[in-house]
Design an enzyme around this catalytic site. Structure first.
Site, PDB file in Angstrom:
ATOM      1  N   HIS A  87       0.818  -1.218   0.000  1.00 10.33           N
ATOM      2  CA  HIS A  87       0.000   0.000   0.000  1.00 10.33           C
ATOM      3  C   HIS A  87       0.846   1.260   0.000  1.00 10.33           C
ATOM      4  CE1 HIS A  87       0.287  -0.032   4.548  1.00 10.33           C
ATOM      5  NE2 HIS A  87       0.314   1.276   4.335  1.00 10.33           N
ATOM      6  N   ASP A 118       0.239  -7.537   1.444  1.00  8.52           N
ATOM      7  CA  ASP A 118       0.624  -6.139   1.604  1.00  8.52           C
ATOM      8  C   ASP A 118       2.141  -5.970   1.691  1.00  8.52           C
ATOM      9  OD1 ASP A 118       0.460  -3.441   1.738  1.00  8.52           O
ATOM     10  OD2 ASP A 118      -0.509  -3.333   3.691  1.00  8.52           O
ATOM     11  N   SER A 201       4.397   2.922   7.855  1.00  7.60           N
ATOM     12  CA  SER A 201       4.174   1.711   7.059  1.00  7.60           C
ATOM     13  C   SER A 201       5.392   1.382   6.215  1.00  7.60           C
ATOM     14  CB  SER A 201       2.972   1.905   6.138  1.00  7.60           C
ATOM     15  OG  SER A 201       1.779   2.030   6.870  1.00  7.60           O
TER      16      SER A 201
END
Length: 348
Positions: A87, A118, A201
């Site tokens: 992402h 992911d 992230s």
């Protein structure tokens, strides 16, 4: 003075001393000083461990500018491969990367993205000399209560470090595609109290042995507050990161996901009062796990082992902790009648 009270006075003094009231006496001062010194040394040792870990690992953590978003990544090898979240890269194919040890911006290109877990790998166009790959730890040794540091670029603040503990292991978490996630359901995640904010992230969750034990991926949402829940973040375990990244680096794609599947496509069905009641099988390809067990299009899956299935998400969560080849009991409805099939799980 009454003789009885006179005799009690020495006894009360002795009782007070043995109950911990002796800290002010000359004999007790060295012991108190020793305790303080021990505590100070322990605090100094812990701080030294923090600093050593940051010094070891932070040069391996980078900031990734994907155009419309900024995230983090980890240097995977000396050839310039960087592992991050899918992402973070989104639909972009080229990126600007800043390493923690300098402000020079480096160009990078996408190698491959694997939204199902992911994870993604990008590669620097011109890897600089001295690029330092991170060391990845053993996920099986991650323990609740273990001190960890999260390193990355929260809110674009590069080279930021937060601290916390491992709060839990083995969590199954579903990402929301609406908020920029991939919509993936990921099993065996590490829960941590270290602050995970937008931009963290793809970064590193690290133990005090300077080993990456996970990639921070998302923070829990608090529906009552309309935002993230403080102190509840999740990281993809190092074992899964290595499994996916090694395949992408070596072959350019993921050829063996290690993730279990029923090999069906389906949709959530609702009751007359609009409550989710199961997953209707839309397609069950011949040769797939479900088809081999006799499950076919039109069947409604309502359970896997002892877990009730009401939605697509609950089905994915029930399978997230399983492995290809595992056998599960699948409950389904056909023509208003309930049946059970033993399914040997396939692979995504």
């Amino acid at each position: 003075m009454d003789a009885r009270f006179a005799r009690l006075i020495p006894l009360l003094c002795v009782a007070a001393l043995t109950a911990g009231c002796s800290a002010g006496t000359p004999a007790a001062r060295p012991a108190a000083a020793t305790a303080r010194a021990v505590a100070q040394r322990a605090a100094t040792d812990l701080e030294s461990a923090y600093r050593a870990t940051i010094k070891d690992v932070l040069p391996s953590v980078v900031q990734i500018d994907a155009g419309s978003s900024v995230g983090s990544g980890i240097v995977y090898d000396d050839k310039g491969h960087i592992v991050t979240n899918a992402h973070v890269v989104g639909a972009e194919r080229t990126f600007k990367v800043t390493v923690a040890t300098g402000e020079q911006v480096l160009g990078a290109r996408l190698v491959s993205s694997y939204p199902e877990q992911d994870l993604a790998v990008i590669r620097l166009d011109d890897p600089p000399a001295g690029l330092r790959p991170a060391t990845f730890g053993d996920s099986s040794e991650v323990a609740v209560g273990q001190i960890v540091l999260a390193m990355g670029s929260p809110l674009g603040l590069s080279s930021s470090v937060t601290q916390g503990i491992v709060s839990a292991t083995g969590r199954t978490v579903s990402e929301g595609a609406r908020d920029g996630g991939t919509g993936a359901t990921i099993g065996n995640m590490v829960q941590t109290s270290a602050a995970i904010n937008p931009g963290n992230s793809g970064g590193a969750l690290v133990n005090l042995d300077s080993e990456v034990i996970g990639i921070p991926t998302l923070a829990a949402a608090d529906p009552n507050l309309g935002g993230t829940a403080p102190g509840i973040g999740f990281a993809i375990p190092a074992s899964m990161v290595k499994t996916v990244a090694d395949q992408i680096v070596n072959t350019g794609k993921v050829t063996d996901s290690g993730r279990a599947a029923l090999n069906v496509s389906g949709r959530t069905v609702l009751t007359d009062d609009y409550r989710p009641a199961g997953v209707a099988v839309v397609d069950a390809p011949a040769g797939g796990a479900a088809a081999k067990a006799g499950i076919r299009p039109g069947d409604i899956i309502t359970g896997v082992d002892d877990t009730q299935i009401t939605t697509i998400t609950s089905l994915l969560e029930a399978l997230a902790s399983k492995k290809p080849g595992d056998q599960v009991s699948v409950t389904y409805e056909r023509d208003g009648r309930s049946s059970t099939a033993t399914v040997t799980l396939g692979e995504i």
